[in-house]
Structure formats: structure tokens, C-alpha cells
Scaffold this motif. Structure first.
Motif, PDB file in Angstrom:
ATOM      1  N   GLY A 282      25.056  68.407 -24.978  1.00 34.25           N
ATOM      2  CA  GLY A 282      25.982  68.265 -23.867  1.00 34.25           C
ATOM      3  C   GLY A 282      25.458  67.413 -22.740  1.00 34.25           C
ATOM      4  N   LYS A 283      24.267  66.839 -22.898  1.00 34.23           N
ATOM      5  CA  LYS A 283      23.692  66.001 -21.856  1.00 34.23           C
ATOM      6  C   LYS A 283      24.228  64.566 -21.986  1.00 34.23           C
ATOM      7  CE  LYS A 283      20.818  69.098 -20.179  1.00 34.23           C
ATOM      8  NZ  LYS A 283      19.369  68.904 -20.319  1.00 34.23           N
ATOM      9  N   ILE A 284      24.469  63.918 -20.862  1.00 36.72           N
ATOM     10  CA  ILE A 284      24.935  62.538 -20.873  1.00 36.72           C
ATOM     11  C   ILE A 284      23.755  61.626 -21.209  1.00 36.72           C
ATOM     12  CG2 ILE A 284      25.886  60.676 -19.472  1.00 36.72           C
ATOM     13  CD1 ILE A 284      27.456  62.688 -17.919  1.00 36.72           C
ATOM     14  N   THR A 285      23.832  60.984 -22.351  1.00 37.66           N
ATOM     15  CA  THR A 285      22.793  60.041 -22.777  1.00 37.66           C
ATOM     16  C   THR A 285      23.219  58.591 -22.597  1.00 37.66           C
ATOM     17  OG1 THR A 285      23.613  60.198 -25.046  1.00 37.66           O
ATOM     18  CG2 THR A 285      21.819  61.665 -24.422  1.00 37.66           C
ATOM     19  N   VAL A 286      24.515  58.327 -22.561  1.00 36.68           N
ATOM     20  CA  VAL A 286      25.049  56.983 -22.298  1.00 36.68           C
ATOM     21  C   VAL A 286      26.006  57.109 -21.122  1.00 36.68           C
ATOM     22  CG1 VAL A 286      26.295  55.001 -23.207  1.00 36.68           C
ATOM     23  CG2 VAL A 286      24.862  56.369 -24.723  1.00 36.68           C
ATOM     24  N   ARG A 287      25.660  56.454 -20.022  1.00 35.31           N
ATOM     25  CA  ARG A 287      26.493  56.573 -18.828  1.00 35.31           C
ATOM     26  C   ARG A 287      27.741  55.704 -18.924  1.00 35.31           C
ATOM     27  NH1 ARG A 287      23.595  55.379 -13.569  1.00 35.31           N
ATOM     28  NH2 ARG A 287      23.058  53.440 -14.634  1.00 35.31           N
ATOM     29  N   HIS A 288      28.663  55.951 -18.029  1.00 29.84           N
ATOM     30  CA  HIS A 288      29.886  55.156 -17.868  1.00 29.84           C
ATOM     31  C   HIS A 288      30.777  55.222 -19.096  1.00 29.84           C
ATOM     32  CE1 HIS A 288      26.671  52.757 -15.557  1.00 29.84           C
ATOM     33  NE2 HIS A 288      27.168  53.680 -14.756  1.00 29.84           N
ATOM     34  N   ARG A 289      30.819  56.375 -19.746  1.00 27.47           N
ATOM     35  CA  ARG A 289      31.728  56.602 -20.868  1.00 27.47           C
ATOM     36  C   ARG A 289      32.608  57.813 -20.546  1.00 27.47           C
ATOM     37  NH1 ARG A 289      29.591  54.520 -25.790  1.00 27.47           N
ATOM     38  NH2 ARG A 289      28.640  52.521 -25.284  1.00 27.47           N
ATOM     39  N   GLY A 290      33.858  57.756 -20.988  1.00 28.08           N
ATOM     40  CA  GLY A 290      34.733  58.900 -20.814  1.00 28.08           C
ATOM     41  C   GLY A 290      36.186  58.483 -20.704  1.00 28.08           C
ATOM     42  N   GLY A 291      37.076  59.387 -21.105  1.00 34.79           N
ATOM     43  CA  GLY A 291      38.499  59.099 -21.044  1.00 34.79           C
ATOM     44  C   GLY A 291      38.911  58.145 -22.147  1.00 34.79           C
ATOM     45  N   GLY A 292      39.864  57.306 -21.853  1.00 35.70           N
ATOM     46  CA  GLY A 292      40.309  56.321 -22.822  1.00 35.70           C
ATOM     47  C   GLY A 292      41.426  56.825 -23.710  1.00 35.70           C
ATOM     48  N   ALA A 293      42.037  55.906 -24.408  1.00 32.31           N
ATOM     49  CA  ALA A 293      43.126  56.241 -25.311  1.00 32.31           C
ATOM     50  C   ALA A 293      42.582  56.884 -26.589  1.00 32.31           C
ATOM     51  CB  ALA A 293      43.931  54.982 -25.646  1.00 32.31           C
ATOM     52  N   LYS A 294      43.469  57.511 -27.335  1.00 32.43           N
ATOM     53  CA  LYS A 294      43.080  58.120 -28.604  1.00 32.43           C
ATOM     54  C   LYS A 294      42.645  57.042 -29.589  1.00 32.43           C
ATOM     55  CE  LYS A 294      45.880  62.316 -28.560  1.00 32.43           C
ATOM     56  NZ  LYS A 294      46.925  63.068 -29.283  1.00 32.43           N
ATOM     57  N   ARG A 295      41.646  57.392 -30.385  1.00 30.05           N
ATOM     58  CA  ARG A 295      41.131  56.449 -31.376  1.00 30.05           C
ATOM     59  C   ARG A 295      40.967  57.145 -32.714  1.00 30.05           C
ATOM     60  NH1 ARG A 295      36.169  53.039 -28.608  1.00 30.05           N
ATOM     61  NH2 ARG A 295      37.272  52.277 -26.751  1.00 30.05           N
ATOM     62  N   ARG A 296      40.974  56.324 -33.746  1.00 28.67           N
ATOM     63  CA  ARG A 296      40.602  56.778 -35.079  1.00 28.67           C
ATOM     64  C   ARG A 296      39.508  55.843 -35.594  1.00 28.67           C
ATOM     65  NH1 ARG A 296      43.969  60.618 -37.228  1.00 28.67           N
ATOM     66  NH2 ARG A 296      43.005  60.303 -39.277  1.00 28.67           N
ATOM     67  N   ILE A 297      38.437  56.435 -36.071  1.00 24.31           N
ATOM     68  CA  ILE A 297      37.316  55.662 -36.587  1.00 24.31           C
ATOM     69  C   ILE A 297      37.698  55.083 -37.945  1.00 24.31           C
ATOM     70  CG2 ILE A 297      34.892  55.725 -37.252  1.00 24.31           C
ATOM     71  CD1 ILE A 297      35.301  56.143 -34.317  1.00 24.31           C
ATOM     72  N   ARG A 298      37.538  53.771 -38.092  1.00 24.13           N
ATOM     73  CA  ARG A 298      37.760  53.114 -39.376  1.00 24.13           C
ATOM     74  C   ARG A 298      36.464  53.109 -40.174  1.00 24.13           C
ATOM     75  NH1 ARG A 298      41.607  52.855 -35.333  1.00 24.13           N
ATOM     76  NH2 ARG A 298      43.342  51.500 -35.902  1.00 24.13           N
ATOM     77  N   THR A 299      36.513  53.568 -41.396  1.00 24.31           N
ATOM     78  CA  THR A 299      35.334  53.594 -42.256  1.00 24.31           C
ATOM     79  C   THR A 299      35.127  52.203 -42.849  1.00 24.31           C
ATOM     80  OG1 THR A 299      35.768  55.910 -42.799  1.00 24.31           O
ATOM     81  CG2 THR A 299      34.216  54.722 -44.196  1.00 24.31           C
ATOM     82  N   ILE A 300      34.067  51.525 -42.411  1.00 27.29           N
ATOM     83  CA  ILE A 300      33.796  50.155 -42.824  1.00 27.29           C
ATOM     84  C   ILE A 300      32.770  50.154 -43.958  1.00 27.29           C
ATOM     85  CG2 ILE A 300      33.143  47.849 -42.044  1.00 27.29           C
ATOM     86  CD1 ILE A 300      35.597  48.932 -40.679  1.00 27.29           C
ATOM     87  N   ASP A 301      33.019  49.339 -44.967  1.00 25.17           N
ATOM     88  CA  ASP A 301      32.092  49.175 -46.088  1.00 25.17           C
ATOM     89  C   ASP A 301      31.116  48.061 -45.734  1.00 25.17           C
ATOM     90  OD1 ASP A 301      30.790  49.161 -48.477  1.00 25.17           O
ATOM     91  OD2 ASP A 301      32.394  48.205 -49.611  1.00 25.17           O
ATOM     92  N   PHE A 302      29.930  48.436 -45.253  1.00 27.40           N
ATOM     93  CA  PHE A 302      28.909  47.456 -44.917  1.00 27.40           C
ATOM     94  C   PHE A 302      27.998  47.130 -46.100  1.00 27.40           C
ATOM     95  CE2 PHE A 302      29.784  49.185 -40.623  1.00 27.40           C
ATOM     96  CZ  PHE A 302      30.106  47.987 -39.990  1.00 27.40           C
ATOM     97  N   ALA A 303      28.021  47.943 -47.145  1.00 29.43           N
ATOM     98  CA  ALA A 303      27.148  47.704 -48.304  1.00 29.43           C
ATOM     99  C   ALA A 303      27.791  46.753 -49.313  1.00 29.43           C
ATOM    100  CB  ALA A 303      26.783  49.020 -48.970  1.00 29.43           C
ATOM    101  N   ARG A 304      29.074  46.959 -49.617  1.00 29.61           N
ATOM    102  CA  ARG A 304      29.844  46.120 -50.532  1.00 29.61           C
ATOM    103  C   ARG A 304      29.191  46.022 -51.914  1.00 29.61           C
ATOM    104  NH1 ARG A 304      32.380  40.796 -47.946  1.00 29.61           N
ATOM    105  NH2 ARG A 304      33.517  40.994 -49.922  1.00 29.61           N
ATOM    106  N   TRP A 305      29.040  47.180 -52.540  1.00 27.84           N
ATOM    107  CA  TRP A 305      28.485  47.200 -53.884  1.00 27.84           C
ATOM    108  C   TRP A 305      29.562  46.963 -54.937  1.00 27.84           C
ATOM    109  CZ3 TRP A 305      23.542  46.782 -54.765  1.00 27.84           C
ATOM    110  CH2 TRP A 305      22.615  47.255 -53.821  1.00 27.84           C
TER     111      TRP A 305
END
Length: 380
Positions: free
Chosen positions: A108-131
Motif C-alpha cells: 500500500g506504499k506509494i512507490t511511483v508518484r503522480h499516479r492515480g485516477g484516470g479512465a477505466k482501462r483493460r490490459i492488452r496481452t501482448i505477445d513479445f516472444a512470437r514463437w
């Protein structure tokens, strides 16, 4: 929503007398295109450019808006009309929730400052290996709110399996890309007579969007999504408009005149100018990362930063003495103190020259400086 401004009958008569159609007047948009020519050092090399050749010059083409409101006055955006207008492919996404969205760790400790709020997001699963080998069809190019570059939705033509990758600059829906990381296909090997010819292999495989091991990419080719280890995914040059250059490979000419890579590493010059040795079996994608004009955008207002999950940044000299080492005093003064972090660490800005010697990456190629002068004796 902003509506087109209607004009009076007198204005309509004047417009008709000047042989201008009213339909063209009503179809006018509030967005215009502005071409901003950047300095000559913003050149982007072409993926098909010859080694050592000059790249094509890049000019930022931005879209500006009629300042109906204060937030539109300074708003400038890159023109990306080819992006998909609908929702993402939901099976490859998951919601971004929890403390991590506010820059907090599992305590629960802030490790990266100046973050918070914002619109809803969905994480896209990216294929960085490309096997996955074989031809894959680019169905569409999408905007990803979690990164600066665009992403491409691929569909495997063999089994229909879908995946996301970082889109190369210039790739559009309908293109075909492949991955040769699992090995050279048998049909391609048979077309070369059963023997690997580096020239023919590079001419047939080193195309924009294809993923290859580093030792199969010709010297001087711009690449992105560069890996570091043989079995890992891409870790370098993944942001918008970034690319690396293949500098050199440890090659030896065999008896039949064919160059063979004998070393374990390939020298790559990254976007920052750092020359680095990567494994010859590490992955890399030919081309330049998409959305190359991302750095020229202007948000136009503070609220647009809040939509992007960015909170305000207050200068240290504007704080009180108890809140920051630069605070307090009369006027804009930091009391003759060198710039420090909010916790008093100096210097405030870290980097390649300021990091401790023990943390310098052992893979970085450091040029050796030779001292040609005479060595002093102890008695002198």
C-alpha cells in the motif's frame, strides 16, 4: 456535442451569389491538418534501406482544432485515421484495477508518484516472444491505452488463433507477417537447394513486421522489439517511434564463400545510442515501432492528463521547507543548494553517468582508451 453553426438567409444569399454551395459549408469540420516540419535530426530510417544509407526525412503531421473551448486551443494530435474504432478483442484483455493503478505496491506504499485516477482501462496481452511460426494475417491496428505505440491483432492462418503484437510503422489491415524464431520453414529451405544462403534468406525473410533471430538480420537494418536472451521476449525499443540498428556480427567466410556467424553475440545500437551485445538467438522485429509522431502531441489542458492517470507534479521550490529540501525562503530560491530529490538524495537526476559502478551493465560495450604517453616512475 458541438453542432455546425447555422447561417442566416442574408448570408445564404451572399453565399449563393458567390457560387459556393451551402452543403459544402455545412460539411465543414472543426479539425484541420497542420504540417510541422521538424529538424533534420528527426529522420527515421526505412526498414528496407541499405546499410549505411540515409533514412527518409520525417515531418510531423498533426491535427489541430478550432478553439471552441479553451481545451481545444492547444490540442494537437497525430493523424491516425487507420485505427480500429471498436472495442478490443476481449479474450486477450483483463481489467486494470487495484492499488497498482495508483502507483502503490502490495504493502500500500506509494512507490511511483503522480499516479492515480484516470479512465477505466483493460490490459492488452501482448505477445513479445512470437514463437508461433507460419503466416499470420493482420486483422486491424488498434490503440492501446497502456503504451505509446499501436498494437496489431494477428490471426494465425493455420488454426485461427489470435494474438496482439506491437504494430510496425506502415503496417495496415490485410498485411501478412511471419515469425522465423522457431526455425527456417522446410519449404523455404528446399527453395534454396537445402543449403542456407544468407543473401537469399535475408531477401525473403527480412521484411517489415517479421520476427527473426538477430543473426539472420542483415547489418544496418532498423529493428524494434529487441530481445536480450535466447529464450526471452522483447525488452528493448518497444515505445512509439523507437528502433535499434544492427551494428555488427561475428562472421567468418567459409570455404565456399558463405558468411557464417561464429560468435555468440550481435552488436546492436539502441535508441539511446548505447551499443550493446545481445544474444544471436534473441528475437527482433524488422521495422520501426508505430505511432512515430507521438512525441509531438499536445494534450491541450490539465484534465486530459488526469484522464491518462497522471496526477499533477508540484515543483520543490513552490513547497514549504518541511515538504521539500528546495522549499521555503523568499522568492524562487532553493537556498544555494544543488538539485536534490524530495528525500535529499543527490544528484536529483540519475542516469548512465551517475549510477554506481557496481550496477553498470556488464553487457555494455565500453570503448577502451589507450594511454600512449610514457609511464611516470615513482622517483619522478
Amino acid at each position: 456535442m458541438l453542432q455546425p453553426r447555422l447561417f442566416s438567409r442574408s448570408a445564404h444569399g451572399a453565399l449563393a451569389s458567390s457560387k459556393c454551395s451551402s452543403a459544402a459549408f455545412l460539411g465543414r469540420s472543426y479539425a484541420t491538418v497542420q504540417t510541422t516540419i521538424e529538424p533534420a535530426n528527426t529522420s527515421v530510417p526505412s526498414p528496407t534501406a541499405k546499410p549505411g544509407g540515409q533514412g527518409r526525412q520525417s515531418s510531423a503531421i498533426l491535427r489541430t482544432y478550432t478553439p471552441r473551448t479553451g481545451g481545444l486551443r492547444h490540442l494537437k494530435r497525430p493523424i491516425n485515421d487507420h485505427l480500429w474504432k471498436g472495442r478490443p478483442f476481449l479474450p486477450l484483455t483483463f481489467p486494470k484495477k487495484g492499488m497498482g493503478k495508483g502507483g502503490r505496491n502490495h504493502h500500500g506504499k506509494i512507490t511511483v508518484r503522480h499516479r492515480g485516477g484516470g479512465a477505466k482501462r483493460r490490459i492488452r496481452t501482448i505477445d513479445f516472444a512470437r514463437w508461433n511460426a507460419g503466416p499470420q494475417l493482420v486483422e486491424r491496428i488498434e490503440y492501446d491505452p497502456n503504451r505509446s505505440s499501436h498494437i496489431a491483432l494477428l490471426s494465425d492462418q493455420a488454426n485461427g488463433k489470435k494474438s496482439y503484437i506491437i504494430a510496425p510503422d506502415g503496417t495496415r489491415a490485410g498485411d501478412i507477417v511471419q515469425s522465423y524464431r522457431s526455425g527456417i520453414p522446410q519449404d523455404l529451405l528446399d527453395s534454396m537447394g537445402g543449403v542456407v544462403d544468407p543473401g537469399i534468406l535475408a531477401a525473403r525473410t527480412a521484411h517489415r513486421g517479421n520476427c527473426l533471430p538477430l543473426h539472420l538480420i542483415p547489418v544496418g537494418t532498423p529493428i524494434f522489439n529487441v530481445g536480450s536472451h535466447p529464450k526471452g521476449g522483447a525488452v528493448f525499443c518497444r515505445s512509439a517511434g523507437t528502433f535499434a540498428i544492427v551494428e555488427a556480427k561475428d562472421e567468418e567466410t567459409s570455404a565456399d564463400g558463405v558468411k557464417v556467424v561464429t560468435g555468440k553475440y550481435v552488436t546492436v545500437r539502441l535508441q539511446s545510442g548505447e551499443v550493446r551485445k545481445c544474444s544471436k538467438d534473441a528475437c527482433a522485429t524488422v521495422g520501426v515501432a508505430s505511432n512515430i509522431h507521438h512525441q509531438y502531441r499536445q494534450l491541450g489542458k490539465a484534465g486530459r492528463s488526469r484522464w491518462l492517470n497522471i496526477r499533477p507534479t508540484v515543483r520543490g521550490v513552490a513547497m514549504n521547507k518541511v515538504d521539500h529540501p528546495h522549499g521555503g525562503g523568499r522568492g524562487k530560491s532553493k537556498s544555494n543548494r544543488h538539485p536534490v530529490s524530495p528525500w535529499g538524495r543527490t544528484p536529483a537526476k540519475g542516469g548512465f553517468k551517475t549510477r554506481p559502478k557496481s550496477n553498470i551493465n556488464k553487457w555494455v560495450v565500453v570503448p577502451r582508451v589507450r594511454n600512449h604517453g610514457k609511464r611516470r616512475s615513482k622517483n619522478s
